[in-house]
Design an enzyme around this catalytic site. Structure first.
Site, PDB file in Angstrom:
ATOM      1  N   GLY A   9       0.814  -1.204   0.000  1.00 40.01           N
ATOM      2  CA  GLY A   9       0.000   0.000   0.000  1.00 40.01           C
ATOM      3  C   GLY A   9       0.850   1.257   0.000  1.00 40.01           C
ATOM      4  O   GLY A   9       1.949   1.276   0.548  1.00 40.01           O
ATOM      5  N   GLY A  32      -1.383  -9.809  -5.112  1.00 39.74           N
ATOM      6  CA  GLY A  32      -0.667 -10.915  -5.720  1.00 39.74           C
ATOM      7  C   GLY A  32       0.663 -11.237  -5.062  1.00 39.74           C
ATOM      8  O   GLY A  32       1.420 -10.362  -4.685  1.00 39.74           O
ATOM      9  N   GLY A  61       4.861  -7.640   4.919  1.00 35.67           N
ATOM     10  CA  GLY A  61       4.553  -8.620   3.885  1.00 35.67           C
ATOM     11  C   GLY A  61       5.418  -8.457   2.654  1.00 35.67           C
ATOM     12  O   GLY A  61       5.995  -9.431   2.135  1.00 35.67           O
ATOM     13  N   SER A  62       5.543  -7.227   2.172  1.00 39.03           N
ATOM     14  CA  SER A  62       6.368  -6.959   0.988  1.00 39.03           C
ATOM     15  C   SER A  62       7.826  -7.283   1.253  1.00 39.03           C
ATOM     16  O   SER A  62       8.508  -7.880   0.399  1.00 39.03           O
ATOM     17  CB  SER A  62       6.235  -5.482   0.579  1.00 39.03           C
ATOM     18  OG  SER A  62       4.933  -5.183   0.160  1.00 39.03           O
ATOM     19  N   ASP A 116       0.465   1.678   9.553  1.00 36.20           N
ATOM     20  CA  ASP A 116       0.106   0.945  10.772  1.00 36.20           C
ATOM     21  C   ASP A 116       1.230   0.901  11.796  1.00 36.20           C
ATOM     22  O   ASP A 116       1.003   0.565  12.959  1.00 36.20           O
ATOM     23  CB  ASP A 116      -0.309  -0.492  10.430  1.00 36.20           C
ATOM     24  CG  ASP A 116      -1.582  -0.562   9.612  1.00 36.20           C
ATOM     25  OD1 ASP A 116      -2.296   0.455   9.547  1.00 36.20           O
ATOM     26  OD2 ASP A 116      -1.855  -1.633   9.034  1.00 36.20           O
ATOM     27  N   ARG A 139      -4.507  -2.626  10.411  1.00 38.89           N
ATOM     28  CA  ARG A 139      -4.847  -4.000  10.039  1.00 38.89           C
ATOM     29  C   ARG A 139      -4.516  -5.008  11.132  1.00 38.89           C
ATOM     30  O   ARG A 139      -5.276  -5.928  11.396  1.00 38.89           O
ATOM     31  CB  ARG A 139      -4.082  -4.368   8.752  1.00 38.89           C
ATOM     32  CG  ARG A 139      -4.381  -5.742   8.188  1.00 38.89           C
ATOM     33  CD  ARG A 139      -3.420  -6.063   7.056  1.00 38.89           C
ATOM     34  NE  ARG A 139      -2.041  -6.078   7.541  1.00 38.89           N
ATOM     35  CZ  ARG A 139      -0.975  -6.069   6.747  1.00 38.89           C
ATOM     36  NH1 ARG A 139      -1.124  -5.982   5.446  1.00 38.89           N
ATOM     37  NH2 ARG A 139       0.248  -6.099   7.254  1.00 38.89           N
ATOM     38  N   ARG A 192     -23.203   8.745  15.110  1.00 34.77           N
ATOM     39  CA  ARG A 192     -22.777   8.872  13.719  1.00 34.77           C
ATOM     40  C   ARG A 192     -21.388   8.251  13.558  1.00 34.77           C
ATOM     41  O   ARG A 192     -20.616   8.160  14.512  1.00 34.77           O
ATOM     42  CB  ARG A 192     -22.730  10.336  13.283  1.00 34.77           C
ATOM     43  CG  ARG A 192     -24.094  11.026  13.274  1.00 34.77           C
ATOM     44  CD  ARG A 192     -24.967  10.511  12.129  1.00 34.77           C
ATOM     45  NE  ARG A 192     -26.211  11.277  12.027  1.00 34.77           N
ATOM     46  CZ  ARG A 192     -27.329  11.003  12.677  1.00 34.77           C
ATOM     47  NH1 ARG A 192     -27.348   9.985  13.558  1.00 34.77           N
ATOM     48  NH2 ARG A 192     -28.409  11.734  12.513  1.00 34.77           N
ATOM     49  N   GLN A 210      -6.023   8.564   5.104  1.00 37.86           N
ATOM     50  CA  GLN A 210      -4.844   8.493   5.970  1.00 37.86           C
ATOM     51  C   GLN A 210      -3.565   8.177   5.208  1.00 37.86           C
ATOM     52  O   GLN A 210      -2.459   8.407   5.706  1.00 37.86           O
ATOM     53  CB  GLN A 210      -5.054   7.416   7.044  1.00 37.86           C
ATOM     54  CG  GLN A 210      -6.193   7.707   7.978  1.00 37.86           C
ATOM     55  CD  GLN A 210      -6.758   6.426   8.577  1.00 37.86           C
ATOM     56  OE1 GLN A 210      -6.394   6.031   9.673  1.00 37.86           O
ATOM     57  NE2 GLN A 210      -7.647   5.768   7.862  1.00 37.86           N
ATOM     58  N   ARG A 211      -3.699   7.630   4.006  1.00 39.10           N
ATOM     59  CA  ARG A 211      -2.516   7.243   3.238  1.00 39.10           C
ATOM     60  C   ARG A 211      -2.128   8.290   2.202  1.00 39.10           C
ATOM     61  O   ARG A 211      -1.058   8.200   1.601  1.00 39.10           O
ATOM     62  CB  ARG A 211      -2.772   5.916   2.522  1.00 39.10           C
ATOM     63  CG  ARG A 211      -2.842   4.785   3.498  1.00 39.10           C
ATOM     64  CD  ARG A 211      -2.896   3.389   3.006  1.00 39.10           C
ATOM     65  NE  ARG A 211      -2.974   3.073   1.619  1.00 39.10           N
ATOM     66  CZ  ARG A 211      -3.248   1.847   1.166  1.00 39.10           C
ATOM     67  NH1 ARG A 211      -3.486   0.885   2.034  1.00 39.10           N
ATOM     68  NH2 ARG A 211      -3.289   1.584  -0.107  1.00 39.10           N
TER      69      ARG A 211
END
Length: 359
Positions: free
Chosen positions: A14, A79, A117-118, A141, A185, A277, A285-286
């Site tokens: 991301g 992927g 992960g990457s 994160d 996450r 609400r 955020q990114r």
């Protein structure tokens, strides 16, 4: 002066604020060594392409990108090259295509900017292909192991804090409970940091189990004191009270967190009668201009990666520890992810401020 080197650099996973500052840091530092830098487009997809999709990076074309959001190289978080899904639905191993791309470009080292992960995938590729690799941690994160800070985290916290600052006024105007759902996450760092900085009344993170009864009691206690509105910030990975993840399936078959804010809103409304609400920040955020701290951190990481190359120190990740940048073995950095310590300083700070953590 070290012998000439050709460095490849890619951004994977991301996007987040500060990626371009890291790219710029690598290019500017490498330029002082007289080294060449190639930017790999669209992460490992660029190395899979034949010919590989890469562009030369110079001081002239990276200097304007310091404050630019996203990544000029593009990225992908879909992927796994070891189990790559083809358009016809079949799955195959394309790791060798990536390795071939590295060698076709004549690279001496690959710098990968990514999350846990990457970095794990790139580390495995480097081992299999016997090529040099250095990792730079990025993730809003802030859950990459070992490093105290990752690129993108500070900007995400700043944006979430600003959202709380703005929500205070509308919540007070209407005597409402307003729930802000933020990313996270695997860890609740964004919610905890922004919640304290933004004056949230309730902070919910995946590391601390909650009871709806405790949240409702906190809201009602505020009402008794004449405080007729409540701000709740919750990490997207927080489960329902029954322990179920709130997820949804996206277009390309990926399962994403989302919905815990609305779940809490419905439950709180039923139990307290308060008007509630929900605001979900999501990818806000990114995106956008990176904070000064993220630019500083990314620049320091970029320089440190090039300095590691000068020492011929490979298979490492640059990290921020004890107010300085050091290198650690990639295998150690990705062994575990960094979660919020329920007994840590910030949790104690939240409790000392009277913030409800739901437990």
């Amino acid at each position: 002066m070290n012998k000439h080197k050709r460095i490849g650099i890619l951004t994977s996973g991301g996007d987040c604020a500060g990626l371009n500052a890291a790219i710029r840091g690598v290019v500017r530092c490498a330029n002082q060594q007289g080294w060449e830098v190639l930017g790999i487009c669209q992460a490992t997809n660029g190395l899979m392409a034949d010919p590989p999709n890469a562009i030369p990076l110079t001081v002239a074309n990276v200097d304007p990108i310091l404050t630019r959001g996203g990544t000029i190289l593009g990225t992908t978080n879909k992927g796994n090259p070891f189990a790559f899904k083809f358009p016809d639905g079949t799955v195959g191993d394309r790791s060798q295509d990536i390795i071939n791309g590295y060698y076709k470009l004549g690279l001496d080292v690959l710098i990968g900017i990514g999350g846990d992960g990457s970095l794990a995938i790139l580390h495995r590729l480097a081992k299999q292909g016997k090529f040099n690799f250095i990792g730079i941690p990025k993730t809003i994160d802030n859950d990459v192991g070992i490093t105290e800070r990752s690129i993108g985290f500070d900007t995400a916290v700043t944006i979430a804090t600003e959202a709380l600052d703005r929500l205070h006024f509308t919540a007070a105007s209407h005597n409402r409970v307003i729930i802000l759902e933020v990313m996270g996450r695997d860890a609740g760092h964004i919610a905890l940091n922004a919640g304290i900085a933004g004056g949230a009344d309730v902070i919910l993170i995946p590391e601390i189990n909650y009871k709806l009864e405790n949240i409702c009691n906190a809201i009602q206690e505020r009402q008794k004191r004449g405080q007729h509105y409540t701000l709740v910030i919750v990490s997207e990975a927080v489960c329902t009270e029954a322990g179920e993840n709130m997820t949804k399936m996206e277009q390309f078959g990926q399962c994403r967190f989302g919905g815990i804010g609305q779940y809490l809103s419905d439950k709180i409304g039923e139990a307290t009668g308060a008007e509630s609400r929900v605001t979900v920040l999501g990818h806000v955020q990114r995106g956008g201009i990176s904070s000064p701290h993220d630019r500083l951190l990314a620049s320091a990481f970029g320089v440190a990666a090039v300095e590691a190359i000068a020492r011929e120190e490979y298979d490492v990740m640059v990290t921020w520890q004890n107010r300085e940048v050091i290198t650690v073995p990639i295998s150690e950095a990705i062994k575990t992810y960094r979660v919020v310590d329920p007994e840590g300083t910030l949790v104690k700070t939240a409790r000392g401020l009277g913030i409800c953590l739901g437990d």
